[in-house]
Scaffold this motif. Structure first.
Motif, PDB file in Angstrom:
ATOM      1  N   LEU A   1       0.837  -1.203   0.000  1.00 35.44           N
ATOM      2  CA  LEU A   1       0.000   0.000   0.000  1.00 35.44           C
ATOM      3  C   LEU A   1       0.867   1.245   0.000  1.00 35.44           C
ATOM      4  N   TYR A   2       0.549   2.150  -0.939  1.00 35.14           N
ATOM      5  CA  TYR A   2       1.329   3.376  -1.158  1.00 35.14           C
ATOM      6  C   TYR A   2       2.803   3.036  -1.430  1.00 35.14           C
ATOM      7  N   GLY A   3       3.033   1.894  -2.114  1.00 33.58           N
ATOM      8  CA  GLY A   3       4.396   1.412  -2.342  1.00 33.58           C
ATOM      9  C   GLY A   3       5.270   2.415  -3.072  1.00 33.58           C
ATOM     10  N   GLU A   4       4.720   3.071  -4.093  1.00 33.26           N
ATOM     11  CA  GLU A   4       5.529   4.032  -4.846  1.00 33.26           C
ATOM     12  C   GLU A   4       5.934   5.209  -3.971  1.00 33.26           C
ATOM     13  N   GLU A   5       5.038   5.663  -3.137  1.00 39.23           N
ATOM     14  CA  GLU A   5       5.377   6.759  -2.244  1.00 39.23           C
ATOM     15  C   GLU A   5       6.436   6.326  -1.238  1.00 39.23           C
ATOM     16  N   ILE A   6       6.314   5.096  -0.717  1.00 38.57           N
ATOM     17  CA  ILE A   6       7.293   4.606   0.257  1.00 38.57           C
ATOM     18  C   ILE A   6       8.674   4.532  -0.376  1.00 38.57           C
ATOM     19  N   GLU A   7       8.727   4.022  -1.584  1.00 40.37           N
ATOM     20  CA  GLU A   7      10.032   3.924  -2.255  1.00 40.37           C
ATOM     21  C   GLU A   7      10.618   5.310  -2.480  1.00 40.37           C
ATOM     22  N   SER A   8       9.770   6.288  -2.788  1.00 41.83           N
ATOM     23  CA  SER A   8      10.242   7.655  -2.977  1.00 41.83           C
ATOM     24  C   SER A   8      10.783   8.230  -1.676  1.00 41.83           C
ATOM     25  N   PHE A   9      10.078   7.962  -0.557  1.00 35.75           N
ATOM     26  CA  PHE A   9      10.552   8.435   0.744  1.00 35.75           C
ATOM     27  C   PHE A   9      11.890   7.796   1.111  1.00 35.75           C
ATOM     28  N   ILE A  10      12.078   6.525   0.694  1.00 36.14           N
ATOM     29  CA  ILE A  10      13.357   5.851   0.970  1.00 36.14           C
ATOM     30  C   ILE A  10      14.474   6.511   0.172  1.00 36.14           C
ATOM     31  N   LEU A  11      14.195   6.761  -1.108  1.00 38.55           N
ATOM     32  CA  LEU A  11      15.221   7.366  -1.978  1.00 38.55           C
ATOM     33  C   LEU A  11      15.570   8.773  -1.514  1.00 38.55           C
ATOM     34  N   ASP A  12      14.595   9.504  -0.997  1.00 41.74           N
ATOM     35  CA  ASP A  12      14.836  10.882  -0.553  1.00 41.74           C
ATOM     36  C   ASP A  12      15.451  10.950   0.839  1.00 41.74           C
ATOM     37  N   GLY A  13      15.622   9.795   1.475  1.00 42.01           N
ATOM     38  CA  GLY A  13      16.240   9.780   2.798  1.00 42.01           C
ATOM     39  C   GLY A  13      15.295  10.114   3.926  1.00 42.01           C
ATOM     40  N   ILE A  14      13.997  10.212   3.633  1.00 36.59           N
ATOM     41  CA  ILE A  14      13.029  10.467   4.710  1.00 36.59           C
ATOM     42  C   ILE A  14      12.916   9.221   5.589  1.00 36.59           C
ATOM     43  N   ILE A  15      12.824   8.046   4.938  1.00 45.32           N
ATOM     44  CA  ILE A  15      12.826   6.766   5.663  1.00 45.32           C
ATOM     45  C   ILE A  15      14.268   6.285   5.748  1.00 45.32           C
TER      46      ILE A  15
END
Length: 1061
Positions: free
Chosen positions: A959-973
């Protein structure tokens, strides 16, 4: 209709005025003429004069009438007068709710209101309960001035107990006094004349906001008094409140009793204060100090009024419960303590139920006072005039004979030597159609001294030996249902208006009634007014009804005169009152028929036992308007049979919106049955996130909140007020044989006793939880409507303790709905309005908000999974709200509310965050991550963010996988632990991913003030807990017990947060 000082109406007798309660005064003519007409008029009560004073344009610029005031019988006349536009201030209706009063503050606040510019003296009508809700708002009142101030007229009536008995208790205000601002004067009145005076004083205190509290429970509603206006005196601009009150002949405190008393009682002015003052005036060693002005509190006046000899002070405080400290105690104790007198102070906390007992139970208050001052006698007779006569007339409000008390009162008020007090109370619960109890107190004016509450002088106490000198029962059914004969004194005459013949009377009465007659030696006289009127007038109609009243009146006069009564002198008394001809019939003829028709009955044969007899309970106030409407507790009734219903639910329609200064004011019409603030939002996105072929429908919703004023914090939940399925509702209506377009009036459950009118379809689709799961009590309640013995006993069994296992199977295994139970037991079929009451309302379902408003703006997002299952019998079931949400179309309106949540971000964005979500439990963490991304984009430093997410399949439920991957790439996660349990050879859950990061988790939670969140179903909680305990044991050297205790301690710090379901 014009006023007359002698009668109060232009015509002494008509079927629309004299034969009902006093109608609304018709305000015609000049203000000066009106003032002369309304005063010294025995037909008008002090309450009417308070309304008259408050509603004059020279006193008020606007009158705000809150619903609770009109439910107390105060405000209806003001509305009537406003329609005539005759020197009456404009009227605004308001609804009482939390925060009530802020709109008034806004209208008086400088620079925010046109009223301020042109000058505004605002008058408000409310009750003690309403005032308690308004009190916090009053702290914001600006300073009062001659052209800008607030006057509150507060009729003291409070409903208590299961039958809504009306009480004069001030208990709702116990916690209010301390928060009222100092710039408010609080006046308390008790007698009718004092009530009129203080109402006028309210508008002479031009430099103060004023609250005037008066006894609407009894004395202010009494008629028979000749009430005078407050002597006119113009006060100078700088006159203080104390000077205005003193110049009017009143005092802050009044002391009654022994000037050398050692014991004193202090209490607020009201009914009990009147009794206590009268007792003190005739008891040695006792003084009673009555508080007329509570604010400003005048310590000097208190000390100077209290006898110097007093060593024991007893304070009587109205409180909601025995554990509440009353404000009067605080004020008096503080005054005496500061004075350093060494006086002993004792407080008696009087709850509403105790107030009822002291007022209505004969001798109860005297016994209480005797406990303070042993010299107090235990009977009330020592306070009363030896010439006092007590008259009680009991009738049905809809009967023509309900007019008899007014005619009787007019008879006695025409005598200059008599003091007359009259009051009618209503009981709309204990008998269909209600009961009217009219009490009259008659005494010689030369002997009248103390003014006692009418309930004290003539208590309707079924446990007493009886205090009524003359009792008239104008509705024969009361003898079968109520303990009315207990009110009569032994050996006193009782008039019964009945259609029963002498031979029929005794067999129709229950044994309890006939036993009372025998035991008390009552003299029972019967008369059939309807039969006699029919013989005189012929056809039934208004004229015949008038004749019935006259016949009953003649019978009353005859019995009241006793041995002095002759046919000629009875006729002479009534002729002086009514004239020679009434409704075209000779009064002499009517009198002769009445004389012949009155019979005394001897009871010889025993009667059959009947149902237990009930007592009268005062729970309704009725106001009769000039237009002929009957207004009972604020509700305009088509029939008295509706009175009990409207007593519980006084407003028949959706409550009006209270004026608000908010940019986006609330609209209670959205869901009037919901207590929370609601908003109408628009569905803008409804997108399925899982594949169509997948067996779970997880979907993303977005709602446009533009123009609604909806605000929410990160982590809060959205309450969705869903609807039932349209087709299922229509199918039910067809099966239940009820027209879906029929109008019904049903309770507004969370609406402070309101009702609203809707179609059956609207109610069943939008409000009533028809397809919800019934509680155990529903089976028992439904059994009362079963016509089949089998159904009735089956329902009673399921609802009984012995049926617990059956109920558990039905509820948990079969997951039955209210509709299923109705179909299972088809003979149990209550009316549709009653069914709505039995079932109750659809509860809002709360969903964690999946967005941060700081990022998305006028939008709120949800993440939802539909709830579906199949019962053992193969019946498909659906979650009511998720089904509703799944079917939303773009553009469709939805009613929502906001609920606070435990899912709150820590105060420092640098604190480490650990988030664990299963399935739709990811919703609040999406909001967290959006907020962190915003902070990062603004250059703010954020702490480590660990995100754990679990579902079955990555391809279907990430769920919201694309957003999660984006947050990982941006260093938020900082670290993502993704567990898809069905994708590998072994099932992997979030606790397994957490074990991989044990050292980091232990470090964050133990050393770095980290915060752990878990959202989703409850089942992983033990495993997640164990994973964290193991991490602390392994890397922080704690034993398992201490590690568990440490995690528990984090809950108190809001650093170990669970939101599971």
């Amino acid at each position: 209709m014009t006023f007359s000082k002698s009668s109060g109406a232009s015509t002494p007798f008509s079927s629309t005025t004299t034969l009902s309660s006093p109608p609304s005064p018709s305000l015609k003519g000049s203000a000066g003429t009106l003032d002369q007409d309304v005063y010294f008029n025995s037909r008008l009560s002090a309450s009417t004069l308070v309304e008259f004073t408050a509603s004059r344009q020279n006193n008020s610029s606007t009158v705000y009438i809150y619903d609770l005031a009109e439910q107390a019988g105060f405000g209806t006349l003001t509305k009537e007068w406003a329609k005539s536009g005759s020197n009456t201030a404009p009227v605004v209706d308001l609804q009482t709710r939390a925060g009530a009063g802020l709109s008034l503050v806004g209208r008086l606040s400088e620079g925010t209101s046109q009223d301020t510019v042109k000058g505004a003296v605002l008058t408000t009508y409310t009750t003690p309960s309403g005032l308690s809700m308004m009190a916090p708002s009053l702290s914001h009142l600006p300073a009062a001035s001659p052209t800008s101030r607030l006057v509150m007229q507060v009729p003291t009536v409070t409903a208590v107990g299961e039958t809504f008995s009306l009480s004069p208790s001030l208990a709702p205000l116990a916690s209010t006094w301390s928060i009222l601002p100092e710039n408010i004067v609080v006046l308390l009145s008790a007698t009718p004349q004092q009530t009129v005076d203080f109402a006028a004083l309210s508008y002479k205190l031009t430099h103060s906001h004023v609250i005037h509290i008066f006894d609407q429970h009894s004395s202010a509603r009494e008629t028979g008094h000749l009430l005078a206006p407050l002597p006119g005196k113009d006060e100078s601009e700088n006159t203080s409140a104390a000077e205005v009150i003193t110049n009017a002949g009143h005092k802050f405190f009044e002391c009654f009793g022994d000037a050398q008393a050692h014991t004193a009682i202090v209490l607020l002015n009201g009914p009990l204060a009147l009794t206590a003052a009268a007792v003190a005036g005739r008891t040695s060693g006792l003084a009673v100090l009555v508080v007329n002005v509570l604010r400003p509190w005048n310590e000097i006046a208190l000390r100077s009024t209290l006898p110097q000899s007093v060593v024991n002070v007893h304070i009587i405080d109205d409180v909601p419960n025995a554990s509440t400290q009353g404000a009067l105690h605080v004020a008096v104790f503080g005054t005496l303590l500061e004075n350093g007198t060494g006086t002993s102070v004792h407080t008696h906390r009087v709850t509403p139920s105790r107030t009822q007992e002291y007022l209505n139970k004969e001798g109860a208050f005297l016994k209480f006072l005797a406990g303070i001052a042993p010299t107090v006698p235990d009977t009330i007779s020592f306070l009363q005039s030896p010439t006092l006569k007590r008259v009680l007339l009991l009738s049905s409000p809809e009967s023509p004979l309900a007019a008899l008390p007014r005619l009787t009162e007019a008879l006695f008020t025409s005598s200059n030597g008599l003091s007359v007090r009259s009051l009618t109370d209503y009981d709309v619960f204990s008998k269909p159609g209600g009961i009217a109890a009219s009490r009259l107190l008659l005494s010689s004016k030369s002997e009248v001294t103390d003014f006692l509450p009418l309930a004290t002088s003539l208590p309707l106490d079924p446990s007493s030996e009886g205090t009524v000198d003359f009792l008239a029962v104008l509705d024969q059914s009361l003898l079968k249902s109520h303990t009315v004969l207990r009110y009569a004194k032994p050996r006193s005459p009782v008039l019964v208006v009945t259609a029963w013949s002498p031979d029929e009377l005794s067999p129709n009465l229950p044994s309890e009634t006939t036993s009372l007659i025998a035991d008390k030696g009552l003299r029972i006289f019967i008369i059939n007014t309807k039969e006699i009127a029919s013989a005189i007038e012929g056809a039934a109609g208004p004229a015949s009804e008038v004749i019935q009243v006259i016949i009953a009146h003649l019978a009353f006069v005859r019995l009241y005169l006793g041995s002095a009564a002759t046919e000629s002198n009875v006729l002479g008394v009534v002729r002086a009152e009514l004239g020679d001809v009434v409704e075209g019939s000779s009064l002499e003829t009517v009198s002769a028929r009445a004389w012949a028709g009155l019979e005394e009955i001897e009871f010889t044969q025993p009667s059959e036992p009947g149902s237990p007899l009930k007592a009268f309970d005062f729970n309704a106030i009725a106001v009769e308007t000039e237009s002929g409407e009957t207004v009972v507790n604020g509700a305009r009734l088509a029939s008295w049979h509706d009175a009990a219903k409207h007593l519980i639910f006084p407003a028949a329609f959706t409550p009006p919106t209270e004026p608000s200064s908010e940019e986006y004011p609330p609209n209670p019409a959205l869901r009037p049955e919901v207590a929370d603030r609601t908003y109408l939002v628009t569905c803008s996105v409804n997108r399925r996130l899982t594949p169509l072929e997948y067996d779970r429908n997880v979907f993303h919703l977005e709602f446009d909140t533009t123009g609604t004023g909806l605000k929410y914090a990160i982590g809060e939940a959205l309450g969705v007020h869903g609807w039932n399925d349209e087709r299922e509702v229509l199918h039910f209506c067809e099966w239940y044989a009820v027209d879906p377009n029929r109008l019904i009036t049903i309770p507004v459950v969370a609406g402070e006793g309101k009702m609203h009118t809707r179609t059956v379809f609207q109610a069943l689709r939008q409000q009533i939880d028809l397809f919800g799961h019934p509680p155990k009590s529903f089976y028992t309640d439904l059994a009362a409507y079963a016509t089949s013995s089998v159904d009735r006993h089956a329902l009673l069994f399921v609802g009984s303790p012995e049926g617990s296992s059956t109920y558990k199977k039905l509820s948990e295994k079969d997951t039955v709905t209210f509709v299923d139970i109705l179909k299972k037991y088809p003979s149990a079929k209550p009316g549709i309005e009653k069914l709505c009451e039995l079932v109750g309302d659809i509860k809002p379902r709360h969903y964690s908000i999946a967005s941060a408003q700081s990022v998305v703006g006028n939008r709120v997002d949800l993440l939802v999974v539909t709830v579906e299952w199949v019962t053992p019998s193969g019946t498909p079931r659906y979650g009511q709200c998720t089904r509703y949400l799944a079917g939303l179309k773009v553009g469709q309106k939805v009613t929502v509310s906001i609920k606070p949540s435990v899912m709150k971000l820590p105060p420092n964005p640098k604190q480490p965050i650990i988030m664990a979500g299963l399935g739709t439990g990811a919703a609040p963490f999406r909001a967290f991550l959006q907020h962190f991304a915003l902070l990062a984009s603004q250059g703010q430093e954020i702490g480590p963010v660990y995100y754990y997410f679990g579902s079955r399949h990555q391809a279907s439920e990430y769920l919201y996988g694309e957003e999660i991957e984006s947050f990982i790439l941006d260093g938020i996660i900082t670290r993502a632990g993704l567990a898809f349990s069905r994708d590998g050879p072994k099932k992997v859950y979030i606790q397994h991913k957490m074990l991989e990061d044990s050292e980091a988790l232990a470090q964050m939670l133990h050393d770095d003030d980290g915060v752990f969140y878990l959202c989703g179903p409850t089942w992983p909680v033990p495993d997640v807990y164990e994973a964290l305990v193991n991490a602390l044991v392994k890397y922080k050297g704690a034993d398992p017990v201490k590690a568990g205790q440490y995690l528990e301690s984090l809950k108190e710090e809001e650093r170990y947060v669970l939101e599971v379901y």
